[in-house]
Every structure is written in C-alpha cells, then in structure tokens.
Write a protein that holds these residues in place. Structure first.
Motif, PDB file in Angstrom:
ATOM      1  N   PRO A  42       0.831  -1.210   0.000  1.00 20.04           N
ATOM      2  CA  PRO A  42       0.000   0.000   0.000  1.00 20.04           C
ATOM      3  C   PRO A  42       0.864   1.258   0.000  1.00 20.04           C
ATOM      4  N   ASP A  47      -4.824   3.198   1.873  1.00 21.52           N
ATOM      5  CA  ASP A  47      -4.849   2.041   0.968  1.00 21.52           C
ATOM      6  C   ASP A  47      -4.737   0.698   1.692  1.00 21.52           C
ATOM      7  N   ASP A  49      -6.451  -1.163   4.030  1.00 22.94           N
ATOM      8  CA  ASP A  49      -7.542  -2.141   4.119  1.00 22.94           C
ATOM      9  C   ASP A  49      -7.805  -2.818   2.777  1.00 22.94           C
ATOM     10  N   HIS A  50      -7.847  -2.048   1.692  1.00 20.92           N
ATOM     11  CA  HIS A  50      -8.088  -2.628   0.366  1.00 20.92           C
ATOM     12  C   HIS A  50      -6.938  -3.554  -0.024  1.00 20.92           C
ATOM     13  N   TRP A  51      -5.696  -3.128   0.240  1.00 19.49           N
ATOM     14  CA  TRP A  51      -4.547  -3.954  -0.107  1.00 19.49           C
ATOM     15  C   TRP A  51      -4.601  -5.289   0.640  1.00 19.49           C
ATOM     16  N   ASP A  54      -7.888  -7.398  -0.567  1.00 18.75           N
ATOM     17  CA  ASP A  54      -8.083  -7.749  -1.970  1.00 18.75           C
ATOM     18  C   ASP A  54      -6.788  -7.967  -2.743  1.00 18.75           C
ATOM     19  N   THR A  55      -5.951  -6.966  -2.805  1.00 18.86           N
ATOM     20  CA  THR A  55      -4.788  -6.991  -3.688  1.00 18.86           C
ATOM     21  C   THR A  55      -3.861  -8.154  -3.393  1.00 18.86           C
TER      22      THR A  55
END
Length: 179
Positions: A42, A47, A49-51, A54-55
């Motif tokens: 991230p 960024d 939480d999304h990383w 998901d990522t």
C-alpha cells in the motif's frame, strides 16, 4: 494460481498478509518505514484495508506471485516480508525478494524466510526454478542468498537503477535438485 501459503520455520511464521495485519502495516506507513513491506504494498495508510483484503489475495490467485509477512512467532510482530514475483508458469520460474525491518536485521529472519519460501515454491508451489537478484555491493543480501541455499550464477552488469546510479546485480537461483 499459487496455493495458500503458511510456513513455520525457525522462529518465524511466513504467511500471506491479511486483515489482522492492518494495525502494523498502517503503523509502518505512518512512520515512513516501508522496510517490512513488499514492493507493490500500500502507498498510503488509506490504501491498507483494500490492499490487505483484496490486492494481496488477487496476486496469489492470479498466479502473479505472493506477498508474505514474516512474523516473529513469539511477539507476533511483522519483522519483514518476502514473496515471489514475475512468475512465469510456462518456464516454471519466479523471482524471490525479501526485506526486514531495520531494527530486526542481523537475526536470520531474511535467510530463514528466503530458504523456506524457495523450498515451498519448488515443492507445494509447483515451480522448477527460483531466481534471486541482489545488488553486488549489498554484502548482507549476498550472505542471505548464500546461507539460504541459493547458488550464484553470475553478475548482471549495471542491471539495477536506483534513480541516480546503475549497479551490478548478483544472480542466484535454486532448483529442486538443490533441496
């Protein structure tokens, strides 16, 4: 696609980053210390939480590579990261990388993680060859590669650019018969 990764080796657990790591990853970024995070981690605290949700997992499921946390089993602290990238399934090859927090270096975390992940990749991970590149002037990283069981294959002259200067890279590999 890579299978899920969870390796216990020495005093470390090597596993995929996940939502349980949000506080530590956020703290690293807030402190401006990215040494424990992989390239492609991230960019900002917003960024994280999304990383983590998901990522990281998409990378493994897509077969591109894996982002793994190196966690001290006693303290539960993330001491660094390791992972695979530039995976070429047709060639059966991937490149390994690693990084350890400045305050946790010199304790064998990178050596243990690099060796364990390479062994996993060459067995359960379904690969035939793991590549490792280290700057030729980085004595610590050269020691990690050798101690982890990688074989030096040569030097890639002026193959790394740090934004100001070109540097030579030492090229290492590990294949299943090395295990």
């Amino acid at each position: 696609m890579f299978p899920p990764v969870k390796i216990t080796s020495g005093g470390s657990e090597i596993r995929e980053f996940g939502p349980q790591d949000a506080a530590q990853v956020t703290a690293f970024l807030a402190a401006g210390d990215r040494t424990a995070l992989p390239p492609g981690g991230p960019a900002t605290t917003a960024d994280v939480d999304h990383w983590l949700a998901d990522t990281v997992h998409r990378r493994r499921l897509d077969g591109d590579g894996v982002h793994l946390a190196i966690v001290d089993t006693v303290s539960g602290d993330i001491v660094g990261s390791t992972g695979l990238r530039d995976t070429d399934w047709a060639a059966g090859s991937s490149e390994i990388g690693y990084g350890v927090r400045t305050d946790r270096r010199g304790r064998g975390h990178a050596t243990e993680a690099a060796g364990a992940v390479a062994r996993w990749a060459l067995t359960a991970g379904g690969l035939r060859r793991i590549v490792l590149h280290a700057r030729a002037d980085n004595a610590a990283s050269l020691r990690v590669a050798a101690k982890a069981g990688f074989h030096r294959e040569g030097t890639l002259r002026l193959a790394d650019w740090d934004g100001e200067t070109a540097h030579d890279l030492a090229a290492f590999s590990m294949i299943a018969t090395d295990l």
